[in-house]
Scaffold this motif. Structure first.
Motif, PDB file in Angstrom:
ATOM      1  N   CYS A   1      -7.323  -1.768   1.053  1.00 17.15           N
ATOM      2  CA  CYS A   1      -6.271  -2.055   2.026  1.00 17.15           C
ATOM      3  C   CYS A   1      -6.906  -2.366   3.384  1.00 17.15           C
TER       4      CYS A   1
ATOM      5  N   CYS B   1      -5.630  -2.169   6.267  1.00 17.67           N
ATOM      6  CA  CYS B   1      -5.133  -1.400   7.408  1.00 17.67           C
ATOM      7  C   CYS B   1      -5.929  -0.125   7.645  1.00 17.67           C
ATOM      8  N   HIS B   2      -6.049   0.722   6.610  1.00 17.30           N
ATOM      9  CA  HIS B   2      -6.808   1.960   6.800  1.00 17.30           C
ATOM     10  C   HIS B   2      -7.810   2.181   5.677  1.00 17.30           C
ATOM     11  N   GLN B   3      -8.126   1.091   4.975  1.00 13.85           N
ATOM     12  CA  GLN B   3      -9.205   1.091   3.987  1.00 13.85           C
ATOM     13  C   GLN B   3      -9.004   2.021   2.799  1.00 13.85           C
ATOM     14  N   SER B   4      -7.771   2.290   2.410  1.00 13.39           N
ATOM     15  CA  SER B   4      -7.584   3.002   1.156  1.00 13.39           C
ATOM     16  C   SER B   4      -8.075   2.090   0.038  1.00 13.39           C
TER      17      SER B   4
ATOM     18  N   CYS C   1       0.834  -1.201   0.000  1.00 11.57           N
ATOM     19  CA  CYS C   1       0.000   0.000   0.000  1.00 11.57           C
ATOM     20  C   CYS C   1       0.871   1.255   0.000  1.00 11.57           C
TER      21      CYS C   1
ATOM     22  N   PRO D   1      -7.058   7.214   2.975  1.00 12.01           N
ATOM     23  CA  PRO D   1      -5.958   8.120   3.291  1.00 12.01           C
ATOM     24  C   PRO D   1      -4.745   8.013   2.368  1.00 12.01           C
TER      25      PRO D   1
ATOM     26  N   HIS E   1       0.079   3.972   1.220  1.00 13.54           N
ATOM     27  CA  HIS E   1      -0.186   4.783   2.409  1.00 13.54           C
ATOM     28  C   HIS E   1       0.958   4.599   3.394  1.00 13.54           C
ATOM     29  N   VAL E   2       0.883   3.566   4.240  1.00  9.65           N
ATOM     30  CA  VAL E   2       2.031   3.309   5.102  1.00  9.65           C
ATOM     31  C   VAL E   2       2.559   1.891   4.968  1.00  9.65           C
ATOM     32  N   GLY E   3       2.177   1.188   3.909  1.00  6.71           N
ATOM     33  CA  GLY E   3       2.906  -0.019   3.550  1.00  6.71           C
ATOM     34  C   GLY E   3       2.322  -1.372   3.873  1.00  6.71           C
ATOM     35  N   CYS E   4       1.043  -1.471   4.247  1.00  3.33           N
ATOM     36  CA  CYS E   4       0.494  -2.803   4.454  1.00  3.33           C
ATOM     37  C   CYS E   4       0.388  -3.528   3.116  1.00  3.33           C
TER      38      CYS E   4
HETATM   39  S1  FES Z   1      -1.508   1.084   4.765  1.00  2.00           S
HETATM   40 FE1  FES Z   1      -3.023   0.836   3.261  1.00  2.00          FE
HETATM   41  S2  FES Z   1      -4.431   2.287   3.856  1.00  2.00           S
HETATM   42 FE2  FES Z   1      -2.913   2.563   5.304  1.00  2.00          FE
END
Ligand code: FES
Ligand code: HEM
Lengths: 351, 590
Positions: free
Chosen positions: A296, A298-301, A277, A315, A279-282
């Motif tokens: 995603c 983790c934070h639903q991007s 991802c 996000p 965003h922050v890498g999940c």
């Molecule tokens: S790591 Fe994918 S939305 Fe935050």
């Protein structure tokens, strides 16, 4: 109504600390407890407390028995909690109860048998008396004078300089928390390069088998890795290469592809995207084949894989990088070029 | 005075244990002079209130964490070297994983009692952090942070921060799929910091993600650095509580200058000591009965796998929620990237929250101009603005926390993630101020009711018919306890607006800052419902007496005013006037 059991008079003059070790009793109406007036109740309380301590000892014995006797792989079913390890429950219960009972006994003792009459103590000024403050100030002044701290300007300045500089070695030595690999690549170079090159074969990420286009049905998703990942992992003894190179392959009806990050980067409707991802890498693998959305956990991007992997919600600020693919002479899927943009979370030098 | 003398003079025949104890006390005293301390200390008085146990829970659960943690270090291996698992948990047999994860599996399945200790460690860590949070609320809402306790408030903020660091670093040690994902996110956050972030991330992890150094680095931080700091701060925290003496809630006989409660020896010692065992026992029972962090279900960490619906420990939830609901802003400047979408929720917002927390006592003191020492706690209603701010902050926190579970809420209530996220994006700005206003109104209404109770007594529900036919409801005087509590309120007048140019025509250079201060002070206190004056209360008492022929204990006060003044506004029942007046002689700083 007003009944104060400890002492009759309670001016500070009578209950002086010297006499009893007590502070004066607070002048608040106090109702005696049953155990204060009824010796039978007092004895009952005494028995209660003692039996709690007694039981505590008993549970320690049970604990040791459980530790020795219970098979450590046995499970038991407990309503509400479900099937749980028998050993864990037995040890936790016996040890917990043994400890708890000590506390319960002590508190019962305090509540039933120790005096429950509140006492009063005065607070004292926190601020130091003037003489003490003056003494401190005088000593400080004397010290300052005797050391000449105020007079020797040059000593003062060089001392300050030395104090400022001395932590520098401690900080400098932290530099090698990261030992740069051979060739001294910068962090941003490392974050920007992956194992993918022109011609790298795409293999499944668990069994490392090459993949043919026919293996992926329309609507399907395959988690994949570069073919050289096992050797690299073996050589580097870490998971770094895997963390950057992980991709997913999805297949859709070519007519449904609205846009791609480069012309003809798909192969017959098969698209390859980074799995990490932005965003922050999940790692992402929740794919909705009807809408082509990648979500995603983790934070639903949410990214639209039929439309260049663009962000449609959440996000993450950047689209999922796409990997151009084709097939090699043997008909296996290969990368046609490295990733054109860094995979994974943003970083300052990324641009 | 020599100790042998005093021992000989002891009239109580000592039991052998006591004699031995006395011997030890003498031995130590001759070397460190400890009896001077003991003499004062054993009789030290501690006030009692259930909410004072919150800090105790934090302390005791921390001790349980320390104990269980030391036990874990005996079995846990902080190494990211890949090994093939060959323990007794069948589903993972033969799988490659880090030694850290394998050793955590061994603790859970092969070390007898290991799972219990692991779960005790985790549960008591959760209880520790929760107790710190609730303890902090107690201190905030009762104004216990006011002079002279500002230092302890700051220490508390430091402890709360360290507790989060301890929890997060520990959560990451087992190196299971969930904890690794947490680390991945943490690295993403570090990387978002402008200029130094990328390098910082490489230095922390020793390479790209995940590398092989981080678990062992974290280990030192988790078992030595952070607990050491916590221990140091806790010690200072407790020493300050000791020297400043505990605050107390208002009540009969309690003033700003005294402490009413139980002496350390024996009552407080038995209660506090017993309570340690209660907390310890409960942590153990929960650990025995309720599974926490079943890492064997998550599998070993690898950077290309994730489990859906993954949740961090509860105390990280609000930060996770902030990350989730933040819109995706990113700017590109001169070839550099600034990730506002990460920076704001994960770095700037928590930075502001903790800074604001640390500075609050100083801010409030500056606004109110209150320089008195406060040892008597505020009732939350008596400072409506502060209480409102607290509820506002909790609302904000709660909304972020809900954000952290938006996927779970979406699936449980059949909502879309988009609608929850949009609701929260707006709600975090709208609901906290509403919570503030509502709280403030409620507090003011409670103040009004208190005033009514003082002036008109409480409604008994008994209706009388007077001789001339009128019906009245009988009001009775509230009892002395309630009287003491209600009259403990101390009113603070809002600061007057400053003058721009003084009488001599000199311009006031501090006008701007002074008028800001006056405005804030009005914001705090302008709509305060002032406590009735002593004379008003007295008159009301007489009225109640004559109106309904009631027994009014306060009627006995002829010198009510004097007593009230001497006692810092606290009224006492008649029998105590002398004692307390004497105790308080010479001190009246209210
Ligand atoms: S790591 Fe994918 S939305 Fe935050
Ligand atoms: C200061 C407060 C502390 C907190 C909040 C805390 C919290 C945690 C948490 C949540 C875990 C994960 C446990 C799991 O589910 O496996 C953990 C693991 C661990 N902690 Fe702590 N801890 C603290 C202090 C300590 C101390 C003082 C020690 C040792 C001296 C310690 C040793 C360990 C070890 C060895 C592990 C890894 C064990 C495992 O993975 O099973 N901790 N900690």
């Amino acid at each position: 109504m007003t009944d104060i059991s400890t002492g009759s008079g309670h001016g500070p003059s009578e209950n002086t600390p010297a006499k009893l070790g007590y502070s004066p009793v607070a002048d608040i109406p106090h109702r005696p407890r049953v155990a204060d007036t009824d010796p039978r109740a007092a004895r009952r309380a005494e028995r209660q407390v003692a039996s709690m301590f007694m039981l505590s000892m008993f549970f320690v014995v049970l604990f040791v028995v459980a530790f020795i006797a219970i098979d450590k792989y046995a499970t038991v079913y407990i309503p509400v909690f479900g099937a749980v390890g028998a050993m864990n429950v037995a040890l936790g219960f016996t040890m917990g109860v043994a400890i708890f009972l000590i506390g319960a006994g002590a508190i019962q003792w305090a509540k039933k048998l120790m005096p429950d009459v509140e006492v009063v103590q005065l607070r004292h000024d926190l601020v130091s008396p003037t003489e003490a403050t003056n003494e401190a100030a005088a000593n400080y002044e004397r010290g300052k004078e005797e050391s000449g701290f105020a007079r020797f300007k040059i000593i003062r300045r060089t001392l300050i300089g030395a104090m400022v500089l001395f932590p520098i070695p401690l900080v400098v030595m932290l530099r090698d928390l990261w030992i740069s690999p051979p060739g001294n690549p910068s962090p941003s170079t490392l974050l920007t390069t992956t194992l993918w090159e022109d011609g790298t074969r795409v293999v499944t990420d668990a069994t490392y088998l090459p993949i043919r286009p026919e293996d992926i049905p329309v609507g399907g998703l395959v988690s994949a890795a570069p073919a050289d990942l096992p050797e690299v992992q073996e050589a580097e003894h870490n998971l770094n290469a895997r963390g950057k190179a992980a991709i997913i392959l999805v297949r859709m009806d070519p007519a449904e592809i609205l846009s791609q990050q480069g012309d003809g980067w798909d192969y017959q409707g098969i698209l390859a995207y980074s799995k990490i991802c932005t965003h922050v890498g999940c790692p992402i693998a929740l794919y909705e084949q009807r809408t082509h959305h990648l979500l995603c956990p983790c934070h639903q991007s949410t990214f639209d894989l039929s439309d260049s992997g663009n962000v449609i919600f959440g996000p993450a600020a950047r689209r999922m990088p796409q990997l151009p693919i084709g097939v090699d002479a043997e008909g296996f899927i290969v990368a046609k070029a490295p990733f054109a943009e860094p995979v994974g979370p943003s970083f300052w030098e990324r641009g | 005075m020599s100790t042998t003398n005093s021992a000989a003079a002891n009239p109580i025949p000592a039991s052998p244990i006591e004699a031995a104890g006395g011997g030890v006390a003498t031995y130590v005293d001759q070397r460190v002079g400890s009896n001077k301390f003991l003499g004062r200390t054993l009789g030290k008085v501690f006030p009692d209130h259930w909410s004072f146990m919150l800090g105790e829970i934090a302390l005791y659960s921390f001790l349980v964490v320390l104990l269980s943690g030391v036990y874990l270090t005996l079995f846990y291996k902080p190494s990211m070297v890949e090994v093939i698992y060959n323990g007794s948990y069948v589903p993972l047999k033969g799988i490659e994983m880090s030694e850290a994860y394998a050793s955590t599996l061994d603790i859970s399945f092969d070390v007898r009692g290991g799972l219990l200790i692991r779960q005790m460690h985790h549960w008591s860590a959760l209880i520790f952090i929760a107790a710190i949070a609730v303890h902090m609320f107690r201190v905030f809402f009762t104004g216990a942070f006011r002079k002279p306790r500002e230092f302890n408030w700051i220490l508390g903020v430091g402890l709360a921060t360290l507790a989060l660091a301890a929890g997060f670093s520990g959560y990451s040690l087992p190196d299971d799929l969930l904890s690794g994902t947490g680390l991945q996110i943490a690295r993403g956050i570090v990387q978002s910091i402008p200029i130094v972030g990328t390098w910082g991330a490489f230095l922390l992890f020793g390479s790209e993600f995940p590398g092989t150094d981080f678990i062992s680095r974290l280990y030192g931080i988790h078992i030595l650095l952070v607990p050491g700091l916590i221990l140091a701060l806790v010690s200072v925290h407790l020493m300050l509580v000791w020297t400043q003496k505990h605050t107390q809630f208002p009540g009969p006989g309690r003033t700003n200058n005294n402490v009413v409660g139980y002496p350390l020896m024996p009552v407080y010692m038995a209660k506090a000591g017993g309570f340690f065992f209660i907390v310890f026992g409960i942590c153990t029972l929960i650990a025995g009965l309720v599974t926490i962090n079943p890492i064997w279900l998550f599998g070993p960490y690898t950077p290309d796998q994730v489990s859906a619906g993954s949740q961090p420990d509860w105390y990280i939830g609000w930060l996770d929620g902030a990350l989730r609901i933040m819109p995706n802003l990113e700017s590109y400047l001169f070839g550099y990237t600034i990730s506002w979408n990460i920076l704001i929720p994960a770095v700037i917002m928590p930075g502001i929250v903790f800074t604001a927390l640390a500075f609050y006592p100083f801010l409030e003191a500056w606004i109110t101009g209150d320089k008195r020492e406060h040892h008597l706690l505020d009732r939350p209603r008596n400072n409506p603005t502060r209480t409102g701010i607290g509820v506002m902050a909790i609302t904000f926190y709660g909304l972020l926390w809900i954000g952290g579970g938006n996927d779970i809420i979406a699936t449980s209530f059949n909502l879309t993630i988009n609608s929850i996220t949009w609701f929260l994006r707006i709600a975090v700005f709208v609901l906290p101020p509403i919570a503030f206003l509502v709280t403030k109104r409620i507090c003011l209404a409670l103040q009004r009711r208190d005033r009514d109770k003082l002036l008109h007594g409480y409604e008994t529900g008994r209706v009388l018919r007077l001789p001339h036919g009128e019906f009245i409801e009988v009001h009775e005087t509230i009892n002395y306890k309630e009287m003491a509590v209600i009259t403990s309120k101390s009113d603070i007048a809002p600061l007057p607006a400053p003058v721009k140019v003084d009488a001599d025509g000199v311009a006031n250079r501090k006008y701007w800052i002074q008028s800001l201060r006056a405005k804030l002070s009005n914001f705090f206190y302008a709509d305060n419902i002032s406590k009735p004056t002593a004379a008003e209360i007295e008159a009301a008492q007489h009225h109640l007496d004559h109106g309904a022929a009631l027994e009014a204990p306060l009627h006995a006060y002829e010198d009510a005013d004097e007593i009230r003044n001497a006692h810092g506004g606290v009224l006492h029942h008649p029998g105590m006037a002398n004692t307390n007046a004497e105790q308080l002689a010479g001190r009246s700083d209210r």
